[in-house]
Enzyme design. Structure first.
Site, PDB file in Angstrom:
ATOM      1  N   CYS A 256      -0.356  -8.010 -25.978  1.00 42.62           N
ATOM      2  CA  CYS A 256       0.955  -8.551 -25.588  1.00 42.62           C
ATOM      3  C   CYS A 256       1.336  -8.127 -24.183  1.00 42.62           C
ATOM      4  O   CYS A 256       2.334  -8.599 -23.635  1.00 42.62           O
ATOM      5  CB  CYS A 256       2.015  -8.124 -26.591  1.00 42.62           C
ATOM      6  SG  CYS A 256       1.387  -8.005 -28.262  1.00 42.62           S
TER       7      CYS A 256
ATOM      8  N   HIS B 127       8.366 -15.563 -27.297  1.00 39.63           N
ATOM      9  CA  HIS B 127       7.294 -14.615 -26.984  1.00 39.63           C
ATOM     10  C   HIS B 127       5.929 -15.297 -27.033  1.00 39.63           C
ATOM     11  O   HIS B 127       5.114 -15.013 -27.900  1.00 39.63           O
ATOM     12  CB  HIS B 127       7.374 -13.443 -27.970  1.00 39.63           C
ATOM     13  CG  HIS B 127       6.373 -12.346 -27.737  1.00 39.63           C
ATOM     14  ND1 HIS B 127       5.836 -12.057 -26.500  1.00 39.63           N
ATOM     15  CD2 HIS B 127       5.827 -11.464 -28.601  1.00 39.63           C
ATOM     16  CE1 HIS B 127       4.985 -11.047 -26.624  1.00 39.63           C
ATOM     17  NE2 HIS B 127       4.955 -10.669 -27.882  1.00 39.63           N
TER      18      HIS B 127
END
Ligand SMILES: [Zn+2]
Lengths: 383, 129
Positions: A83, A331
């Site tokens: 991430c 996201h």
């Protein structure tokens, strides 16, 4: 190392973008960044993406994006740090400019998550496949384990976690690029579907598509274009054990602490100098822990601080996630770290619209991978 | 899970084999080639004790496709008597009565079925004692 500046930025809207392919999203963001910067060429580019191989069975994104951006034979590299891929992409661009190797570098990030892959399974590849995921744990599950430990150790409450989601949705409602532009109430968060106790659906960032890109340039280039304004004051990165269980503490993220120390030192700043911070709130508990590990609040007080409005756009002593954060803005994993930089860029340029923080001059972006095994922090300063 | 990958982890999954650093006695599970404490590279093999306590846990309500039929199930981080921490499911538990500090013991169980052929994969789970 020489100074580097962010001179342009562009992103797609974040959300479920079913009609857009991964290559088209990236090119859209890259073109916007190039046009915003006003450059007639770039010297090289980086593409941050966590797992296009699992999400859309496509790797080799560097070459693909260079091809579709029409810049071959320019060097183009795909970087991956789960991430934190976007933040690491930005750091590579910064280092390439700061080292003097290039003058104009594009740092981008992208993820296409809604094409039908098993998203839970794909995201879990950021954890230890053999000794965590094998046993059925998911990403929300790992953060839930951290949340429960934080509650046990410091008395953090369910409501305090929910306050993070409420704040970030309120900020995101003012962001035209956000996936969710709707506010949520404390009640709604606390009553949303349980995903992994004690974390509920509205504690979790969503599954998103999107791309983001910025242009990093040398001082000479920035000066020539009249864009010598947003300087990269610090870039720092750190790692930690991949498995959450291998760490001494379940409530401190050592990679965040280590990267923050380096970043503050490089920028010559302290936590109290930071006016705005984009932090990696993949789950509400993550924002709580990170706000402590960045030194904004004492260990154990992050939940209380959020509940008392100390991080809000309206009353915050430090404004955290003015963009809406991962929670509300969305996201798309690889794009997230770049989108954080873009929020700082807009805020520091006074162009954040309804979310504008008055006189914002110093901002920090904290992007992390997995349960915090990678962390990359940047500090941007408006001159 | 590909057979070779599964087979090479049998010493850990079935027998809890760990490595002890010859230089500083730090125990690593799974075994490593470099000691995380002293960077030593010489180890002996030991078997972990199967008792420990529950440090933190969650109940997974939404699993990956492979585990979607098993939900809800508890997963926790256990600290074994040797000081080693592991992530494992807590089997046969009353999900409402799990608590920090509970004493648990590791037992041998089926963990998952893999692939279309449904190959059975085994390993350890914790039970509350
Ligand atoms: Zn050692």
């Amino acid at each position: 190392m020489r100074d580097a500046y962010v001179i342009g930025a562009g992103m797609t809207k974040f959300g479920e973008l079913w009609s857009n392919s991964i290559r088209d999203m990236f090119v859209e963001a890259a073109l916007k960044a190039i046009d915003d910067a006003g450059v007639d060429h770039i010297d090289s580019m980086y593409v941050g993406a966590m797992s296009s191989g699992l999400f859309v069975q496509q790797e080799h994104l560097g070459a693909l994006m260079a091809d579709y951006l029409g810049v071959v034979p320019m060097p183009a590299t795909h970087v991956e740090s789960a991430c934190a891929s976007g933040g690491v992409s930005f750091r590579q661009a910064f280092l390439e400019v700061a080292s003097g190797a290039s003058d104009i570098v594009l740092a981008g990030g992208v993820e296409k998550m809604t094409d039908g892959a098993d998203v839970t399974d794909a995201l879990a590849t950021a954890a230890d496949q053999e000794y965590e995921v094998y046993h059925g744990i998911t990403f929300p599950g790992l953060y839930a384990i951290m949340a429960r430990a934080h509650m046990q150790e410091f008395g953090t409450t369910r409501e305090q976690l929910a306050a993070v989601a409420v704040k970030n949705h309120r900020n995101g409602s003012k962001n035209p690029n956000a996936q969710f532009r709707s506010e949520v109430t404390l009640e709604q968060v606390i009553r949303s579907t349980m995903v992994a106790d004690p974390l509920r659906l509205l504690d979790c960032s969503p599954v998103s598509d999107g791309a983001a890109a910025v242009i990093v340039a040398s001082e000479a280039v920035a000066k020539k274009l009249g864009k010598q304004r947003i300087r990269v004051a610090a870039s720092a990165q750190a790692s930690d054990t991949l498995a959450l269980h291998s760490r001494k503490s379940l409530t401190t993220l050592n990679a965040v602490v280590a990267a923050a120390q380096k970043a503050y030192k490089m920028a010559g700043k302290k936590p109290s100098d930071i006016q705005i911070a984009e932090v990696h709130d993949c789950f509400t508990i993550a924002e709580v822990i990170v706000s402590e590990d960045l030194g904004f609040f004492e260990k154990g007080k992050g939940g209380e601080a959020a509940a008392n409005g100390l991080t809000s756009l309206e009353t915050g002593k430090i404004r955290v996630n003015t963009s809406g954060g991962l929670k509300s803005k969305g996201h798309p994993v690889g794009a997230t770290g770049i989108a954080q930089i873009i929020e700082l860029y807009e805020q520091l340029n006074g162009k954040a619209g309804a979310r504008q923080v008055e006189n914002a001059r110093i901002g920090l972006a904290e992007n992390m991978g997995g349960t915090g095994a990678s962390c990359v922090i940047h500090i941007l300063e408006a001159l | 899970m590909i057979t070779a990958r599964y087979a090479r982890e049998i010493p850990q999954r079935y027998r809890l084999e760990a490595s002890r650093c010859a230089q500083c006695a730090t125990v690593s599970f799974p075994p490593r080639l470099v000691c995380p404490t002293c960077k030593g590279r010489t180890f002996s093999t030991i078997t972990l004790q199967n008792e420990g306590k529950l440090l933190s846990y969650t109940v997974v309500r939404v699993g990956s496709d492979k585990f979607s039929k098993e939900t809800p199930f508890a997963v926790g981080i256990i600290e074994l008597k040797d000081g080693i921490r592991i992530t494992t499911q807590i089997a046969d538990a009353n999900l409402e009565k799990l608590a920090h500090g509970q004493t648990v013991r590791l037992v041998f169980r089926k963990i998952q079925e893999d692939g279309k052929a449904g190959i059975l994969c085994y390993g350890y789970k914790a039970i509350v004692v």
